[in-house]
Design a protein around this motif. Structure first.
Motif, PDB file in Angstrom:
ATOM      1  N   ALA A  55       2.753  -1.109   4.178  1.00 23.22           N
ATOM      2  CA  ALA A  55       2.754   0.295   3.822  1.00 23.22           C
ATOM      3  C   ALA A  55       4.129   0.601   3.276  1.00 23.22           C
ATOM      4  O   ALA A  55       5.071   0.219   3.995  1.00 23.22           O
ATOM      5  CB  ALA A  55       2.570   1.195   5.067  1.00 23.22           C
ATOM      6  N   VAL A  56       4.169   1.231   2.208  1.00 21.14           N
ATOM      7  CA  VAL A  56       5.262   1.710   1.558  1.00 21.14           C
ATOM      8  C   VAL A  56       5.347   3.361   1.513  1.00 21.14           C
ATOM      9  O   VAL A  56       4.671   4.073   0.582  1.00 21.14           O
ATOM     10  CB  VAL A  56       5.538   1.289   0.024  1.00 21.14           C
ATOM     11  N   ASP A  57       5.855   4.121   2.356  1.00 22.46           N
ATOM     12  CA  ASP A  57       6.177   5.408   2.351  1.00 22.46           C
ATOM     13  C   ASP A  57       6.856   6.026   1.498  1.00 22.46           C
ATOM     14  O   ASP A  57       8.298   5.924   1.792  1.00 22.46           O
ATOM     15  CB  ASP A  57       6.486   5.912   3.845  1.00 22.46           C
ATOM     16  N   ILE A  58       6.469   6.735   0.551  1.00 22.79           N
ATOM     17  CA  ILE A  58       7.332   7.226  -0.437  1.00 22.79           C
ATOM     18  C   ILE A  58       7.634   8.633  -0.265  1.00 22.79           C
ATOM     19  O   ILE A  58       8.182   9.204  -1.409  1.00 22.79           O
ATOM     20  CB  ILE A  58       6.811   6.837  -2.010  1.00 22.79           C
ATOM     21  N   SER A  59       7.388   9.190   0.726  1.00 19.31           N
ATOM     22  CA  SER A  59       7.272  10.642   1.248  1.00 19.31           C
ATOM     23  C   SER A  59       8.873  11.073   0.976  1.00 19.31           C
ATOM     24  O   SER A  59       9.430  12.472   1.032  1.00 19.31           O
ATOM     25  CB  SER A  59       6.586  11.105   2.461  1.00 19.31           C
ATOM     26  N   GLY A  60       9.847  10.289   1.475  1.00 11.02           N
ATOM     27  CA  GLY A  60      11.202  10.588   1.364  1.00 11.02           C
ATOM     28  C   GLY A  60      12.032  10.164   0.102  1.00 11.02           C
ATOM     29  O   GLY A  60      13.087  10.954   0.120  1.00 11.02           O
ATOM     30  N   LEU A  61      11.423   9.868  -0.857  1.00  9.79           N
ATOM     31  CA  LEU A  61      11.997   9.588  -2.046  1.00  9.79           C
ATOM     32  C   LEU A  61      12.279  10.983  -2.873  1.00  9.79           C
ATOM     33  O   LEU A  61      11.516  11.884  -3.115  1.00  9.79           O
ATOM     34  CB  LEU A  61      11.219   8.831  -3.208  1.00  9.79           C
ATOM     35  N   GLN A  62      13.561  11.025  -3.560  1.00  9.07           N
ATOM     36  CA  GLN A  62      13.830  12.239  -4.428  1.00  9.07           C
ATOM     37  C   GLN A  62      13.957  11.630  -5.867  1.00  9.07           C
ATOM     38  O   GLN A  62      13.905  10.662  -6.076  1.00  9.07           O
ATOM     39  CB  GLN A  62      15.225  12.717  -3.891  1.00  9.07           C
ATOM     40  N   LEU A  63      13.983  12.659  -6.666  1.00  9.29           N
ATOM     41  CA  LEU A  63      13.771  12.208  -8.193  1.00  9.29           C
ATOM     42  C   LEU A  63      14.933  11.455  -8.356  1.00  9.29           C
ATOM     43  O   LEU A  63      16.119  11.551  -8.207  1.00  9.29           O
ATOM     44  CB  LEU A  63      13.981  13.622  -9.029  1.00  9.29           C
ATOM     45  N   GLY A  64      14.588  10.182  -9.054  1.00  8.94           N
ATOM     46  CA  GLY A  64      15.408   9.456  -9.472  1.00  8.94           C
ATOM     47  C   GLY A  64      15.878   8.333  -8.548  1.00  8.94           C
ATOM     48  O   GLY A  64      16.530   7.325  -8.781  1.00  8.94           O
ATOM     49  N   GLU A  65      15.135   8.443  -7.143  1.00  4.51           N
ATOM     50  CA  GLU A  65      15.619   7.309  -6.134  1.00  4.51           C
ATOM     51  C   GLU A  65      14.632   6.283  -6.333  1.00  4.51           C
ATOM     52  O   GLU A  65      13.468   6.398  -6.595  1.00  4.51           O
ATOM     53  CB  GLU A  65      15.484   8.179  -4.773  1.00  4.51           C
ATOM     54  N   SER A  66      14.916   5.118  -5.630  1.00  2.00           N
ATOM     55  CA  SER A  66      14.112   4.105  -5.478  1.00  2.00           C
ATOM     56  C   SER A  66      13.740   3.451  -4.032  1.00  2.00           C
ATOM     57  O   SER A  66      14.558   3.716  -3.254  1.00  2.00           O
ATOM     58  CB  SER A  66      14.382   2.740  -6.364  1.00  2.00           C
ATOM     59  N   PHE A  67      12.606   2.976  -3.788  1.00  3.75           N
ATOM     60  CA  PHE A  67      12.408   2.235  -2.467  1.00  3.75           C
ATOM     61  C   PHE A  67      12.589   0.844  -2.684  1.00  3.75           C
ATOM     62  O   PHE A  67      11.995   0.100  -3.548  1.00  3.75           O
ATOM     63  CB  PHE A  67      10.890   2.346  -2.024  1.00  3.75           C
ATOM     64  N   LEU A  68      13.581   0.127  -2.035  1.00  2.63           N
ATOM     65  CA  LEU A  68      13.907  -1.055  -2.192  1.00  2.63           C
ATOM     66  C   LEU A  68      12.951  -2.078  -1.058  1.00  2.63           C
ATOM     67  O   LEU A  68      12.360  -1.231   0.040  1.00  2.63           O
ATOM     68  CB  LEU A  68      15.229  -1.180  -1.819  1.00  2.63           C
TER      69      LEU A  68
ATOM     70  N   GLU B   3       1.001  -1.218  -0.046  1.00  2.00           N
ATOM     71  CA  GLU B   3       0.019   0.028  -0.175  1.00  2.00           C
ATOM     72  C   GLU B   3       0.974   1.287  -0.043  1.00  2.00           C
ATOM     73  O   GLU B   3       1.516   1.567   1.131  1.00  2.00           O
ATOM     74  CB  GLU B   3      -1.025  -0.038   1.271  1.00  2.00           C
ATOM     75  N   PHE B   4       1.007   1.895  -1.226  1.00  3.95           N
ATOM     76  CA  PHE B   4       1.746   3.013  -1.215  1.00  3.95           C
ATOM     77  C   PHE B   4       1.172   4.155  -0.628  1.00  3.95           C
ATOM     78  O   PHE B   4       0.083   4.588  -1.068  1.00  3.95           O
ATOM     79  CB  PHE B   4       2.290   3.262  -2.827  1.00  3.95           C
ATOM     80  N   THR B   5       1.991   4.903   0.304  1.00  2.06           N
ATOM     81  CA  THR B   5       1.625   6.147   1.003  1.00  2.06           C
ATOM     82  C   THR B   5       2.343   7.151   1.043  1.00  2.06           C
ATOM     83  O   THR B   5       3.339   7.149   0.706  1.00  2.06           O
ATOM     84  CB  THR B   5       1.179   5.850   2.556  1.00  2.06           C
ATOM     85  N   GLY B   6       1.858   8.627   1.326  1.00  2.73           N
ATOM     86  CA  GLY B   6       2.579   9.542   1.261  1.00  2.73           C
ATOM     87  C   GLY B   6       2.806  10.339  -0.333  1.00  2.73           C
ATOM     88  O   GLY B   6       2.575   9.708  -1.193  1.00  2.73           O
ATOM     89  N   GLU B   7       3.515  11.354  -0.234  1.00  2.41           N
ATOM     90  CA  GLU B   7       3.776  11.987  -1.611  1.00  2.41           C
ATOM     91  C   GLU B   7       5.240  12.685  -1.385  1.00  2.41           C
ATOM     92  O   GLU B   7       5.627  13.238  -0.544  1.00  2.41           O
ATOM     93  CB  GLU B   7       2.926  13.218  -1.736  1.00  2.41           C
ATOM     94  N   SER B   8       5.923  12.195  -2.543  1.00  2.00           N
ATOM     95  CA  SER B   8       7.345  12.448  -2.470  1.00  2.00           C
ATOM     96  C   SER B   8       7.589  14.042  -3.107  1.00  2.00           C
ATOM     97  O   SER B   8       6.757  14.398  -4.058  1.00  2.00           O
ATOM     98  CB  SER B   8       8.169  11.462  -3.711  1.00  2.00           C
ATOM     99  N   PRO B   9       8.378  14.836  -2.368  1.00  2.00           N
ATOM    100  CA  PRO B   9       8.506  16.072  -2.893  1.00  2.00           C
ATOM    101  C   PRO B   9       8.669  16.293  -4.319  1.00  2.00           C
ATOM    102  O   PRO B   9       8.587  17.263  -5.193  1.00  2.00           O
ATOM    103  CB  PRO B   9       9.856  16.509  -2.212  1.00  2.00           C
ATOM    104  N   ALA B  10       9.642  14.946  -5.039  1.00  2.00           N
ATOM    105  CA  ALA B  10       9.937  15.131  -6.262  1.00  2.00           C
ATOM    106  C   ALA B  10       8.470  15.043  -7.285  1.00  2.00           C
ATOM    107  O   ALA B  10       8.701  15.459  -8.249  1.00  2.00           O
ATOM    108  CB  ALA B  10      10.781  13.712  -6.619  1.00  2.00           C
ATOM    109  N   GLN B  11       7.488  14.465  -6.679  1.00  2.00           N
ATOM    110  CA  GLN B  11       6.276  14.444  -7.515  1.00  2.00           C
ATOM    111  C   GLN B  11       5.762  15.835  -7.749  1.00  2.00           C
ATOM    112  O   GLN B  11       5.252  16.254  -8.748  1.00  2.00           O
ATOM    113  CB  GLN B  11       5.264  13.411  -6.909  1.00  2.00           C
ATOM    114  N   LYS B  12       6.067  16.726  -6.859  1.00  2.00           N
ATOM    115  CA  LYS B  12       5.769  18.138  -7.099  1.00  2.00           C
ATOM    116  C   LYS B  12       6.275  18.871  -8.248  1.00  2.00           C
ATOM    117  O   LYS B  12       6.062  19.843  -8.562  1.00  2.00           O
ATOM    118  CB  LYS B  12       5.779  18.727  -5.730  1.00  2.00           C
ATOM    119  N   GLU B  13       7.510  18.273  -8.320  1.00  2.00           N
ATOM    120  CA  GLU B  13       8.535  18.858  -9.232  1.00  2.00           C
ATOM    121  C   GLU B  13       8.224  18.061 -10.645  1.00  2.00           C
ATOM    122  O   GLU B  13       9.145  18.329 -11.451  1.00  2.00           O
ATOM    123  CB  GLU B  13       9.888  18.522  -8.891  1.00  2.00           C
TER     124      GLU B  13
END
Length: 215
Positions: A143-156, A108-118
């Motif tokens: 839960a998979v919190d992607i709010s900390g991902l930056q542009l080009g980064e991956s959640f492993l 379940e993907f949660t949160g919003e990455s700052p990179a999405q706003k860019e």
């Protein structure tokens, strides 16, 4: 376990015509087996089964089996019509609540990455992971919190925050999601999907009965 399925015993000597008639009457042919339940041919009400599959196909189900009683089971295999995707047959594995099971759990993907706003594009590469734990500790989703991902980064997979009682069996370096640069999103997403499909190709679906005691 808040899900109860009532099984009906059927003959193990049936023709294709018999099976078709069962399905026409809203019944799905199935089999249930386990340490405490001998391999038993059954039928399940299609509407009840559909409700279970919508909620969580990997959940623990309490099954009421005539002359056998109520037992916790899990779905270990399904066969569908290749065109209309109707359920043709389903396998249930009777489990023991004090023994670990190995199964898949939805992400379940949660949160919003700052990179999405860019303008970054979130691409989910995997939608479930494999875990091993006692049945009572099996979550409905992880839960998979992607709010900390930056542009080009991956959640492993290794980035998941799992409680100690749940063991991750998916490769810890497997990519679950990534934030792609917009102009590269389509191309890279397709490549990742192809790679994920290639990794899963040829893997047999292991019934819970065969994997419950693996570590």
């Amino acid at each position: 376990m808040d899900t109860l399925l009532k099984a009906e015993i059927r003959s193990d000597r049936v023709t294709k015509s018999d099976l078709k008639q069962m399905r026409d009457h809203g019944k799905v042919p199935a089999v249930v087996y386990g340490k405490k339940v001998p391999s038993t041919p059954i039928v399940i009400d299609e509407k009840q089964l559909a409700a279970v599959l919508r909620r969580n196909p990997h959940s623990i189900i309490e099954m009421d089996i005539p002359e056998v009683g109520k037992h916790p089971v899990m779905i270990s295999g399904m066969q569908r019509d290749s065109i209309q995707r109707h359920l043709l047959h389903i396998d249930f594995h009777q489990i023991n609540m004090d023994e670990p099971v190995r199964t898949t759990v939805a992400l379940e993907f949660t949160g919003e990455s700052p990179a999405q706003k860019e303008g970054g594009v979130l691409t989910a590469v995997l939608h479930e992971v494999e875990v091993r734990c006692l049945p009572n500790h099996l979550p409905t989703a992880i839960a998979v919190d992607i709010s900390g991902l930056q542009l080009g980064e991956s959640f492993l997979a290794k980035d998941l925050r799992l409680p100690p009682e749940i063991e991750l069996k998916t490769d810890e370096n497997a990519v679950l999601a990534t934030i792609l640069v917009p102009q590269k999103a389509s191309e890279e997403a397709e490549a990742m999907a192809e790679e994920a499909n290639a990794d899963n190709a040829g893997k047999a679906v292991e019934p819970a009965a065969e994997t419950a005691d693996q570590s």
